[in-house]
Design an enzyme around this catalytic site. Structure first.
Site, PDB file in Angstrom:
ATOM      1  N   ILE A 153       0.823  -1.207   0.000  1.00 28.96           N
ATOM      2  CA  ILE A 153       0.000   0.000   0.000  1.00 28.96           C
ATOM      3  C   ILE A 153       0.859   1.260   0.000  1.00 28.96           C
ATOM      4  O   ILE A 153       0.530   2.237  -0.676  1.00 28.96           O
ATOM      5  CB  ILE A 153      -0.984   0.002   1.187  1.00 28.96           C
ATOM      6  CG1 ILE A 153      -2.012  -1.111   1.005  1.00 28.96           C
ATOM      7  CG2 ILE A 153      -1.681   1.347   1.326  1.00 28.96           C
ATOM      8  CD1 ILE A 153      -2.885  -0.967  -0.240  1.00 28.96           C
ATOM      9  N   TYR A 154       1.952   1.253   0.739  1.00 31.64           N
ATOM     10  CA  TYR A 154       2.850   2.408   0.717  1.00 31.64           C
ATOM     11  C   TYR A 154       3.331   2.676  -0.709  1.00 31.64           C
ATOM     12  O   TYR A 154       3.336   3.822  -1.171  1.00 31.64           O
ATOM     13  CB  TYR A 154       4.036   2.173   1.652  1.00 31.64           C
ATOM     14  CG  TYR A 154       4.997   3.335   1.711  1.00 31.64           C
ATOM     15  CD1 TYR A 154       4.638   4.507   2.368  1.00 31.64           C
ATOM     16  CD2 TYR A 154       6.254   3.274   1.112  1.00 31.64           C
ATOM     17  CE1 TYR A 154       5.511   5.594   2.433  1.00 31.64           C
ATOM     18  CE2 TYR A 154       7.128   4.347   1.173  1.00 31.64           C
ATOM     19  CZ  TYR A 154       6.753   5.502   1.823  1.00 31.64           C
ATOM     20  OH  TYR A 154       7.612   6.570   1.875  1.00 31.64           O
TER      21      TYR A 154
END
Length: 271
Positions: A153-154
């Site tokens: 997700i980062y």
């Protein structure tokens, strides 16, 4: 763009890269509007900026809440403040296997790293356009150029920041507003506590990133890799040999440290 005499709005101004950016911009002759989740987080930053003879205006804002961002920009207007440079620095980096976190943790990263950046920029653009020259700097990451395990997700959020910045720079190309995006490797801040680096992601000092931010504003640079030599391994190699680059990253455990660290939300970030 000449920084001296300008005012800079910086998010995440209480610590790390954001706090150091406030100080370095002040050394260059700028006044600062500092944003963090609580005003007390910025007490030390304020003290150091004012010791340099510059003004520091602190504002509390939970950037994960769109209504807080609306209120922030309105309040700055009510206080009759303006600014010439916007630095979207605030961000969080939860990590670990994709299924290891409750999805609300990933949603929090998206809200701060993407939604806040795009909304704050949207609300600030009319202010920036009112000046003869203005600039936007968005803090991205090498993870915004090459996704890897443990940072699903980062990486997605930082890819979004890169894409947003590239498109906005093109849209504003003939305007008075420049756009830069900074893509550093791992930076020695609280964000990487407990994460083991690799040859793909060496650790650098925060001052290297801050110097890149100031240079980007002064020279109206677009994409800036920190350090610049990473462009070969993070951008050129994957573009020319995508399968080989993927195999190499996996075999050399390029981001195994993020996978094993399995970091949740920071203590000062409300769930």
């Amino acid at each position: 763009m000449d920084i001296s005499g300008k005012t800079v709005l910086i998010t995440g101004a209480g610590m790390g890269i954001g706090a150091l950016a406030c100080i370095e911009f002040a050394k260059a002759g700028a006044n600062i509007i500092g944003i963090d989740i609580q005003k007390k987080e910025m007490n030390e930053t304020k003290k150091q900026v004012e010791a340099l003879g510059r003004k520091f205006f602190p504002y509390a804002c939970d950037l994960s809440r769109p209504d807080n961002i609306d209120t922030l920009v309105r309040q700055i207007g009510y206080d009759k403040l303006t600014f010439h440079i916007l630095v979207n620095n605030a961000g969080i980096a939860p990590s670990g296997p994709y299924l290891s976190q409750n999805f609300s943790t990933w949603e929090k990263a998206i809200s701060i790293n993407v939604n806040a950046v795009t909304k704050l920029t949207y609300l600030c653009l009319p202010i920036l356009k009112s000046h003869q020259k203005a600039h936007i700097v968005n803090l991205a990451s090498v993870a915004g150029k090459f996704g890897s395990e443990g940072t699903v997700i980062y990486s997605a959020t930082k890819h979004a920041v890169v894409g947003f910045s590239q498109a906005l720079r093109m849209e504003l190309y003939d305007s008075n507003v420049g756009v830069s995006w900074i893509c550093p490797t791992m930076v020695k801040t609280r964000m990487i506590d407990g994460v083991k680096p690799s040859v793909f992601t060496p650790i650098i000092e925060p001052i290297q990133v801050v110097k890149a931010i100031l240079a980007a504003v002064r020279k109206n640079q677009g994409e800036v890799m920190v350090p610049s030599r990473l462009r070969f391994s993070i951008v050129i190699l994957p573009a020319l040999f995508p399968e080989f680059a993927l195999w190499l990253a996996v075999k050399m455990k390029a981001s195994k440290g993020w996978l094993l660290a399995n970091k949740g939300l920071e203590k000062n970030i409300p769930k």
